[in-house]
Design a protein around this motif. Structure first.
Motif, mmCIF file in Angstrom:
data_model
loop_
_atom_site.group_PDB
_atom_site.id
_atom_site.type_symbol
_atom_site.label_atom_id
_atom_site.label_comp_id
_atom_site.label_asym_id
_atom_site.label_seq_id
_atom_site.Cartn_x
_atom_site.Cartn_y
_atom_site.Cartn_z
ATOM 1 N N SER A 160 0.839 -1.187 0.000
ATOM 2 C CA SER A 160 0.000 0.000 0.000
ATOM 3 C C SER A 160 0.877 1.240 0.000
ATOM 4 O O SER A 160 2.068 1.163 0.308
ATOM 5 C CB SER A 160 -0.917 0.007 1.234
ATOM 6 O OG SER A 160 -0.153 0.011 2.421
ATOM 7 N N GLY A 210 0.208 6.562 -5.101
ATOM 8 C CA GLY A 210 -0.616 7.721 -5.324
ATOM 9 C C GLY A 210 -0.009 8.680 -6.319
ATOM 10 O O GLY A 210 0.984 8.363 -6.987
ATOM 11 N N LEU A 211 -0.619 9.850 -6.390
ATOM 12 C CA LEU A 211 -0.162 10.914 -7.280
ATOM 13 C C LEU A 211 0.572 11.951 -6.457
ATOM 14 O O LEU A 211 0.070 12.411 -5.420
ATOM 15 C CB LEU A 211 -1.372 11.547 -7.978
ATOM 16 C CG LEU A 211 -1.111 12.779 -8.833
ATOM 17 C CD1 LEU A 211 -0.206 12.439 -10.008
ATOM 18 C CD2 LEU A 211 -2.426 13.376 -9.314
ATOM 19 N N LEU A 241 6.606 9.898 -0.685
ATOM 20 C CA LEU A 241 5.613 8.870 -0.424
ATOM 21 C C LEU A 241 6.254 7.791 0.428
ATOM 22 O O LEU A 241 7.485 7.641 0.411
ATOM 23 C CB LEU A 241 5.099 8.232 -1.715
ATOM 24 C CG LEU A 241 4.114 9.002 -2.583
ATOM 25 C CD1 LEU A 241 3.903 8.253 -3.900
ATOM 26 C CD2 LEU A 241 2.795 9.217 -1.871
ATOM 27 N N THR A 279 1.158 -1.312 -6.721
ATOM 28 C CA THR A 279 0.582 -0.035 -6.310
ATOM 29 C C THR A 279 1.181 1.050 -7.197
ATOM 30 O O THR A 279 2.399 1.124 -7.374
ATOM 31 C CB THR A 279 0.820 0.232 -4.809
ATOM 32 O OG1 THR A 279 0.212 1.463 -4.424
ATOM 33 C CG2 THR A 279 2.295 0.252 -4.446
ATOM 34 N N VAL A 312 2.376 4.582 -8.651
ATOM 35 C CA VAL A 312 2.891 5.902 -8.301
ATOM 36 C C VAL A 312 2.981 6.727 -9.576
ATOM 37 O O VAL A 312 3.569 6.278 -10.563
ATOM 38 C CB VAL A 312 4.277 5.805 -7.641
ATOM 39 C CG1 VAL A 312 4.892 7.194 -7.488
ATOM 40 C CG2 VAL A 312 4.166 5.127 -6.287
#
Length: 121
Positions: free
Chosen positions: A7, A10-11, A18, A115, A117
């Motif tokens: 987990s 993201g952006l 991150l 996940t 990125v």
């Protein structure tokens, strides 16, 4: 059943940070190395960081000095802290398992789910 749950994607804008988590279950955590890999669009999966069962850490040149891998044995979780992210870090990131040592990032498996990125410029 061996499971790796990744987990933290993201952006993020270039220069941002991150942190990934890879939570493990179903095996003796202390006996295994966990590596982080990534696969950018149109490219092969590459190993970028690994922590061995004896807690030695390894980094690909492309992330050295920006990424830090760590392990919490009590939580059976490996983290990847990423700072100063660049657009070329955009990829799907995976954690994978290997008995004892990192080797040359070969022979890892099973894998956590990927996940994504995305680093915007």
């Amino acid at each position: 059943e061996v499971q790796l749950q990744a987990s933290g994607g993201g952006l993020v804008q270039a220069g941002g940070s991150l942190r990934f988590s890879c939570a493990a279950s179903g095996f003796t955590f202390e006996n295994y190395a966990i590596g982080w890999f990534r696969q950018a669009p149109g490219k092969e999966r590459e190993g970028i960081s690994c922590i061995s069962s004896d807690l030695r850490t390894y980094y690909a040149d492309s992330v050295k000095g920006r990424f830090t891998i760590s392990s919490d044995n009590a939580k059976k979780t490996v983290y990847l802290q990423m700072i100063n992210l660049k657009p070329e870090d955009t990829a799907v990131y995976y954690c994978g398992l290997r008995y004892m040592f990192c080797g040359d990032y070969g022979n890892f498996g099973p894998w956590g789910q990927g996940t994504l990125v995305t680093v915007s410029s």
